[in-house]
Design a protein around this motif. Structure first.
Motif, PDB file in Angstrom:
ATOM      1  N   ARG A 174       0.676  -1.057  -0.317  1.00  0.00           N
ATOM      2  CA  ARG A 174       0.517   0.101  -0.090  1.00  0.00           C
ATOM      3  C   ARG A 174       1.154   1.414   0.035  1.00  0.00           C
ATOM      4  O   ARG A 174       0.444   1.923  -0.853  1.00  0.00           O
ATOM      5  CB  ARG A 174      -1.744  -0.136   1.279  1.00  0.00           C
ATOM      6  CG  ARG A 174      -2.286   1.119   0.804  1.00  0.00           C
ATOM      7  CD  ARG A 174      -2.831   0.946   2.430  1.00  0.00           C
ATOM      8  NE  ARG A 174      -3.841   2.185   2.241  1.00  0.00           N
ATOM      9  CZ  ARG A 174      -3.793   3.298   2.185  1.00  0.00           C
ATOM     10  NH1 ARG A 174      -2.335   4.161   2.158  1.00  0.00           N
ATOM     11  NH2 ARG A 174      -5.363   4.300   2.229  1.00  0.00           N
ATOM     12  N   LYS A 200       3.575   1.436  -1.610  1.00  0.00           N
ATOM     13  CA  LYS A 200       4.385   1.561  -2.285  1.00  0.00           C
ATOM     14  C   LYS A 200       3.261   2.371  -3.405  1.00  0.00           C
ATOM     15  O   LYS A 200       3.483   3.143  -4.230  1.00  0.00           O
ATOM     16  CB  LYS A 200       5.426   0.614  -2.951  1.00  0.00           C
ATOM     17  CG  LYS A 200       6.062   0.029  -2.440  1.00  0.00           C
ATOM     18  CD  LYS A 200       7.469   0.854  -3.113  1.00  0.00           C
ATOM     19  CE  LYS A 200       7.922   0.559  -3.656  1.00  0.00           C
ATOM     20  NZ  LYS A 200       9.337   1.420  -3.836  1.00  0.00           N
ATOM     21  N   LEU A 201       2.217   1.753  -3.600  1.00  0.00           N
ATOM     22  CA  LEU A 201       1.001   2.227  -4.387  1.00  0.00           C
ATOM     23  C   LEU A 201       1.046   3.974  -3.719  1.00  0.00           C
ATOM     24  O   LEU A 201       0.760   4.551  -4.882  1.00  0.00           O
ATOM     25  CB  LEU A 201       0.045   1.366  -4.126  1.00  0.00           C
ATOM     26  CG  LEU A 201      -0.231   0.224  -4.895  1.00  0.00           C
ATOM     27  CD1 LEU A 201      -1.502  -1.254  -3.999  1.00  0.00           C
ATOM     28  CD2 LEU A 201      -0.139  -0.224  -6.352  1.00  0.00           C
ATOM     29  N   ASP A 205       3.629   6.286  -5.467  1.00  0.00           N
ATOM     30  CA  ASP A 205       3.921   5.745  -7.030  1.00  0.00           C
ATOM     31  C   ASP A 205       2.501   6.152  -7.942  1.00  0.00           C
ATOM     32  O   ASP A 205       2.442   7.326  -8.409  1.00  0.00           O
ATOM     33  CB  ASP A 205       3.634   4.057  -7.676  1.00  0.00           C
ATOM     34  CG  ASP A 205       4.977   3.591  -7.393  1.00  0.00           C
ATOM     35  OD1 ASP A 205       5.393   4.281  -6.665  1.00  0.00           O
ATOM     36  OD2 ASP A 205       4.493   2.524  -7.472  1.00  0.00           O
ATOM     37  N   HIS A 206       1.345   6.705  -6.860  1.00  0.00           N
ATOM     38  CA  HIS A 206       0.032   7.529  -7.649  1.00  0.00           C
ATOM     39  C   HIS A 206      -0.407   7.993  -6.767  1.00  0.00           C
ATOM     40  O   HIS A 206      -1.744   6.875  -5.577  1.00  0.00           O
ATOM     41  CB  HIS A 206      -1.313   5.625  -7.490  1.00  0.00           C
ATOM     42  CG  HIS A 206      -0.729   4.842  -8.929  1.00  0.00           C
ATOM     43  ND1 HIS A 206      -0.567   4.897 -10.565  1.00  0.00           N
ATOM     44  CD2 HIS A 206      -0.434   4.116  -8.399  1.00  0.00           C
ATOM     45  CE1 HIS A 206      -0.028   3.636 -10.676  1.00  0.00           C
ATOM     46  NE2 HIS A 206       0.039   3.201  -9.706  1.00  0.00           N
ATOM     47  N   ILE A 236      -5.754   4.565  -2.894  1.00  0.00           N
ATOM     48  CA  ILE A 236      -5.349   3.916  -2.114  1.00  0.00           C
ATOM     49  C   ILE A 236      -6.968   2.913  -1.296  1.00  0.00           C
ATOM     50  O   ILE A 236      -7.099   3.356  -0.229  1.00  0.00           O
ATOM     51  CB  ILE A 236      -4.229   3.778  -2.058  1.00  0.00           C
ATOM     52  CG1 ILE A 236      -3.415   4.323  -3.147  1.00  0.00           C
ATOM     53  CG2 ILE A 236      -3.966   1.958  -1.867  1.00  0.00           C
ATOM     54  CD1 ILE A 236      -3.406   4.278  -4.069  1.00  0.00           C
ATOM     55  N   LEU A 251      -8.024  -3.567  -5.485  1.00  0.00           N
ATOM     56  CA  LEU A 251      -6.545  -3.909  -6.366  1.00  0.00           C
ATOM     57  C   LEU A 251      -6.682  -4.252  -7.790  1.00  0.00           C
ATOM     58  O   LEU A 251      -6.913  -3.678  -9.048  1.00  0.00           O
ATOM     59  CB  LEU A 251      -5.038  -3.862  -5.595  1.00  0.00           C
ATOM     60  CG  LEU A 251      -5.317  -2.843  -4.107  1.00  0.00           C
ATOM     61  CD1 LEU A 251      -4.283  -3.839  -4.156  1.00  0.00           C
ATOM     62  CD2 LEU A 251      -4.749  -1.086  -4.396  1.00  0.00           C
ATOM     63  N   LEU A 307      -4.565   1.171 -11.214  1.00  0.00           N
ATOM     64  CA  LEU A 307      -3.839   0.460  -9.626  1.00  0.00           C
ATOM     65  C   LEU A 307      -2.880  -1.014 -10.408  1.00  0.00           C
ATOM     66  O   LEU A 307      -2.409  -1.468  -9.844  1.00  0.00           O
ATOM     67  CB  LEU A 307      -4.421   0.832  -8.198  1.00  0.00           C
ATOM     68  CG  LEU A 307      -4.541   1.753  -8.150  1.00  0.00           C
ATOM     69  CD1 LEU A 307      -5.615   2.069  -6.317  1.00  0.00           C
ATOM     70  CD2 LEU A 307      -3.317   2.555  -7.950  1.00  0.00           C
ATOM     71  N   ASN A 353       0.472  -1.916 -11.665  1.00  0.00           N
ATOM     72  CA  ASN A 353       1.167  -1.462 -10.959  1.00  0.00           C
ATOM     73  C   ASN A 353       2.626  -2.823 -10.960  1.00  0.00           C
ATOM     74  O   ASN A 353       1.861  -3.691 -10.588  1.00  0.00           O
ATOM     75  CB  ASN A 353       0.762  -1.034  -9.678  1.00  0.00           C
ATOM     76  CG  ASN A 353       2.231   0.061  -8.531  1.00  0.00           C
ATOM     77  OD1 ASN A 353       3.036  -1.273  -8.151  1.00  0.00           O
ATOM     78  ND2 ASN A 353       2.333   1.166  -9.300  1.00  0.00           N
ATOM     79  N   ASN A 375       4.709  -2.945  -8.693  1.00  0.00           N
ATOM     80  CA  ASN A 375       4.752  -3.656  -7.091  1.00  0.00           C
ATOM     81  C   ASN A 375       3.811  -4.501  -6.845  1.00  0.00           C
ATOM     82  O   ASN A 375       4.212  -5.950  -6.203  1.00  0.00           O
ATOM     83  CB  ASN A 375       4.948  -2.840  -6.507  1.00  0.00           C
ATOM     84  CG  ASN A 375       6.302  -1.255  -6.647  1.00  0.00           C
ATOM     85  OD1 ASN A 375       7.027  -2.026  -6.342  1.00  0.00           O
ATOM     86  ND2 ASN A 375       6.061  -0.607  -6.835  1.00  0.00           N
ATOM     87  N   LEU A 376       3.093  -4.425  -6.992  1.00  0.00           N
ATOM     88  CA  LEU A 376       1.381  -5.545  -6.983  1.00  0.00           C
ATOM     89  C   LEU A 376       1.695  -6.440  -7.962  1.00  0.00           C
ATOM     90  O   LEU A 376       1.425  -7.850  -7.667  1.00  0.00           O
ATOM     91  CB  LEU A 376       0.534  -4.583  -7.981  1.00  0.00           C
ATOM     92  CG  LEU A 376      -1.081  -5.212  -7.279  1.00  0.00           C
ATOM     93  CD1 LEU A 376      -1.502  -6.418  -6.276  1.00  0.00           C
ATOM     94  CD2 LEU A 376      -2.241  -4.534  -8.177  1.00  0.00           C
TER      95      LEU A 376
END
Length: 398
Positions: A96, A98-99, A102-103, A108, A143, A149, A152, A154-155
């Motif tokens: 979370r 990282k998201l 990034d966004h 989120i 997500l 998202l 992403n 990382n996801l």
């Protein structure tokens, strides 16, 4: 691992917020530009995740719970169509964070609270673990449904990497995160705007009011849950009383007492199920939307950061007419970033509102049905023993 809020991670080195902001958003834009437009079609979801099977691990230095994360997908950017990994709560926290970095202008979904719920001392309690597992499943599901998202990187790593690969990736990416979080911090802390768009004033007012209402419902829901559990405990002692009473009575009264005891046992079972449904189906969504409200406020705060930066550049543009051309370019770029933030927030707010309406409608409908089921079971139980209680009276009249 300590959860570090990227919005409050301070940096001691002096830096130029404009340069950091430009560098950061060039990175974000480059990543999001790689997402193909056709892949943003929300009518054909092609990524599905499941969180289940919590497992307790007891090591020499720590004890923790891991959760099985299953992923099924038809996306070409994945090497396989199905993955299965084990992740613990702190891994979800990392994802979370990282998201959010990034966004920063997307909403989120929230994670369940890190600490145990009120009145529950054991964080490895099966009841608490089950509730957390359900919340983590909801988090990943939201997500995987998101048009931005869900793409992403990382996801993807979170869903597909083996344990040792994921650990190595986290160590490598955490070093980069501190640099990115500095630019996010500069945006989030500079939120004094001249005049916010009325649309977002209304949004903030609504979210604030909604959060307060959810807080009231949450407190009432917790009290109702406690009362339902106490009622169940009392009823468990009530039925056996009539059963013991029946053993000391004659054949005329004993069947009546036995029937009452059996009826109360059925009512106790119904009350216990009612309390469980309340705890698993009513309380968690309220807590999730309280956290969701906080998440919306954080995105609004970051959105204000973009506007504050835009306002500052507009003022500077007015003061430094000799550099008009250069500042105009920066101003226009900042305005584009603001519009992008506005668009992202509007889209996510609409999606969040749709989920909220559906979730709350289901929540209250299930609660109503639960109450109907409970009282119907109790009514049926009492009606079944009524003839038994009326027979002795009829015999006495004869």
């Amino acid at each position: 691992m300590e959860n570090v809020d990227p919005l409050t991670a301070a940096t001691n080195e002096p830096s130029d917020p404009e340069d950091e902001l430009n560098t950061y958003h060039e990175k974000v834009d480059a990543e999001e530009d790689n997402v193909k437009q056709e892949e943003w079609d929300t009518d054909a979801q092609d990524l599905f995740t499941t969180v289940d099977n919590p497992e307790k691990h007891i090591l020499a230095m720590e004890t923790y719970i891991s959760y099985r994360v299953t992923t099924k997908t038809t996306r070409s950017c994945f090497d396989n169509s199905e993955y299965m990994t084990q992740r613990r709560y702190q891994d979800f926290v990392w994802l979370r964070t990282k998201l959010e970095n990034d966004h920063p202008t997307h909403l989120i979904p929230p994670l369940p609270a890190k600490f145990v719920v009120k009145g529950m001392l054991d964080r490895f309690n099966a009841e608490f673990t089950k509730r957390r597992c359900m919340a983590l499943h909801k988090f990943l599901s939201r997500l995987s449904e998101h048009p931005v998202l869900s793409f992403n990187e990382n996801l993807k790593v979170f869903l597909t990497s083996k344990a040792h690969e994921f650990t190595a990736y986290r160590k490598q990416s955490d070093g980069i995160m501190s640099k990115v979080s500095g630019s996010v911090k500069s945006i989030a802390t500079n939120t004094r705007v001249k005049e916010r768009d009325p649309e977002f004033n209304e949004m903030l007012d609504y979210i604030t009011d909604f959060s307060e209402k959810m807080g009231v419902l949450d407190r009432i829901g917790e009290r109702l849950l406690l009362e339902k559990k106490e009622l169940t405990t009392e009823m468990k002692e009530f039925g056996p009383t009539f059963s013991m009473w029946a053993s000391g009575e004659d054949d005329t009264v004993s069947p009546i007492m036995t029937s009452i005891s059996e009826c109360l046992d059925l009512c106790t079972g119904a009350a216990e199920e009612n309390a469980k449904r309340h705890e698993l189906n009513f309380v968690p969504p309220l807590k999730e939307y309280i956290l969701y409200s906080d998440a919306v406020k954080q995105v609004l705060k970051r959105r204000d950061g973009y506007q504050a930066n835009y306002d500052r550049l507009v003022d500077e543009h007015q003061k430094r007419r000799n550099e008009k051309e250069n500042l105009a370019e920066k101003r226009d770029k900042s305005y584009d970033e603001l519009e992008k933030a506005n668009g992202n927030l509007r889209a996510d707010k609409d999606r969040w509102t749709e989920h909220k309406i559906q979730d709350l409608a289901t929540l209250f409908a299930d609660m109503a049905q639960s109450q109907i089921t409970y009282h119907t079971e109790c009514l049926s139980a009492w009606e079944n023993i009524l003839p038994t209680m009326q027979e002795p009276s009829a015999e006495n009249q004869q």
